[in-house]
Design a protein around this motif. Structure first.
Motif, PDB file in Angstrom:
ATOM      1  N   ILE A   1      -1.466  -3.960 -10.617  1.00 51.76           N
ATOM      2  CA  ILE A   1      -0.170  -4.400 -11.487  1.00 51.76           C
ATOM      3  C   ILE A   1       0.273  -5.695 -10.310  1.00 51.76           C
ATOM      4  CG2 ILE A   1       2.415  -4.231 -11.792  1.00 51.76           C
ATOM      5  CD1 ILE A   1       1.420  -1.129 -12.098  1.00 51.76           C
ATOM      6  N   PRO A   2       0.475  -7.073 -10.995  1.00 53.34           N
ATOM      7  CA  PRO A   2       0.686  -7.817 -10.063  1.00 53.34           C
ATOM      8  C   PRO A   2       2.342  -7.591  -9.215  1.00 53.34           C
ATOM      9  CG  PRO A   2       0.292  -8.882 -12.136  1.00 53.34           C
ATOM     10  CD  PRO A   2       0.339  -7.218 -12.164  1.00 53.34           C
ATOM     11  N   TRP A   3       2.466  -8.281  -8.302  1.00 52.21           N
ATOM     12  CA  TRP A   3       3.522  -8.028  -7.289  1.00 52.21           C
ATOM     13  C   TRP A   3       5.063  -8.342  -7.942  1.00 52.21           C
ATOM     14  CZ3 TRP A   3       2.586  -5.254  -2.988  1.00 52.21           C
ATOM     15  CH2 TRP A   3       1.370  -4.979  -2.870  1.00 52.21           C
TER      16      TRP A   3
ATOM     17  N   ASN B   1       7.000   0.741  -1.375  1.00 49.95           N
ATOM     18  CA  ASN B   1       6.626   1.002   0.024  1.00 49.95           C
ATOM     19  C   ASN B   1       8.016   0.648   0.868  1.00 49.95           C
ATOM     20  OD1 ASN B   1       6.079   0.624   2.673  1.00 49.95           O
ATOM     21  ND2 ASN B   1       3.972   0.273   2.101  1.00 49.95           N
ATOM     22  N   ARG B   2       8.556   1.707   1.273  1.00 48.76           N
ATOM     23  CA  ARG B   2       9.787   1.545   2.153  1.00 48.76           C
ATOM     24  C   ARG B   2       9.631   0.437   3.064  1.00 48.76           C
ATOM     25  NH1 ARG B   2      11.927   7.633   2.784  1.00 48.76           N
ATOM     26  NH2 ARG B   2      12.103   8.399   0.818  1.00 48.76           N
ATOM     27  N   ASP B   3       8.687   0.347   3.855  1.00 47.15           N
ATOM     28  CA  ASP B   3       8.498  -0.673   4.937  1.00 47.15           C
ATOM     29  C   ASP B   3       8.474  -2.056   4.354  1.00 47.15           C
ATOM     30  OD1 ASP B   3       8.393   1.513   6.673  1.00 47.15           O
ATOM     31  OD2 ASP B   3       6.357   1.797   6.666  1.00 47.15           O
ATOM     32  N   THR B   4       7.699  -2.265   3.228  1.00 42.23           N
ATOM     33  CA  THR B   4       7.655  -3.724   2.772  1.00 42.23           C
ATOM     34  C   THR B   4       8.494  -4.064   1.876  1.00 42.23           C
ATOM     35  OG1 THR B   4       5.899  -3.241   1.105  1.00 42.23           O
ATOM     36  CG2 THR B   4       5.125  -3.666   3.227  1.00 42.23           C
ATOM     37  N   GLY B   5       9.150  -3.191   0.973  1.00 46.13           N
ATOM     38  CA  GLY B   5      10.181  -3.386   0.097  1.00 46.13           C
ATOM     39  C   GLY B   5       9.413  -3.796  -1.444  1.00 46.13           C
ATOM     40  N   PHE B   6       8.036  -3.960  -1.700  1.00 49.73           N
ATOM     41  CA  PHE B   6       7.359  -4.143  -2.570  1.00 49.73           C
ATOM     42  C   PHE B   6       6.878  -2.814  -3.205  1.00 49.73           C
ATOM     43  CE2 PHE B   6       6.587  -7.817  -0.045  1.00 49.73           C
ATOM     44  CZ  PHE B   6       7.264  -8.753  -0.883  1.00 49.73           C
ATOM     45  N   HIS B   7       6.654  -3.034  -4.511  1.00 48.94           N
ATOM     46  CA  HIS B   7       5.974  -1.818  -5.317  1.00 48.94           C
ATOM     47  C   HIS B   7       4.533  -1.618  -4.704  1.00 48.94           C
ATOM     48  CE1 HIS B   7       3.838  -4.220  -8.178  1.00 48.94           C
ATOM     49  NE2 HIS B   7       5.051  -4.718  -8.427  1.00 48.94           N
ATOM     50  N   ARG B   8       3.889  -0.693  -4.782  1.00 54.86           N
ATOM     51  CA  ARG B   8       2.516  -0.251  -4.765  1.00 54.86           C
ATOM     52  C   ARG B   8       1.445  -0.938  -5.368  1.00 54.86           C
ATOM     53  NH1 ARG B   8       2.605   3.905  -0.289  1.00 54.86           N
ATOM     54  NH2 ARG B   8       4.847   4.363   0.349  1.00 54.86           N
TER      55      ARG B   8
END
Length: 106
Positions: A25-27, A52-59
């Motif tokens: 899935i695209p970011w 992802n809690r560290d990056t704030g982006f979905h996986r």
């Protein structure tokens, strides 16, 4: 009383079979956009897009839950699925209960 619990157990089991795993899935795509896209194939019960809690982006993967097996087949029959120029990778996901996973790993 036993018949009612059997019906509930069968219902739970059958609902678990309607999940689709979506990868790549695209970011920039949100869970709302995924739900909107997949709703063209049927009633989307749930869209689970982990972050992802560290990056704030979905996986870049999620699970989509539909109401019926026919809706799942509608999704799987269409290929390719493209969102924002990226081809999504789909796979029918059969969920197992945690107790079943533990017994298989032992």
């Amino acid at each position: 009383m036993a018949a009612a619990s059997t019906v509930r157990a069968v219902g739970r089991r059958s609902r678990r079979l309607f999940d689709i795993f979506v990868a790549e899935i695209p970011w920039t795509v949100s869970s709302k956009e995924l739900k909107e896209y997949f709703s063209q194939f049927g009633s989307v019960q749930r869209c689970q897009l982990p972050f992802n809690r560290d990056t704030g982006f979905h996986r870049r993967y999620c699970w989509i839950k539909f109401s019926t097996p026919e809706e799942v087949q509608n999704v799987l029959q269409k290929d390719p699925h493209i969102l924002e120029g990226s081809k999504l990778a789909l796979k029918q996901q059969i969920c197992r209960r945690r107790s079943q996973r533990k017994s298989q790993s032992e």
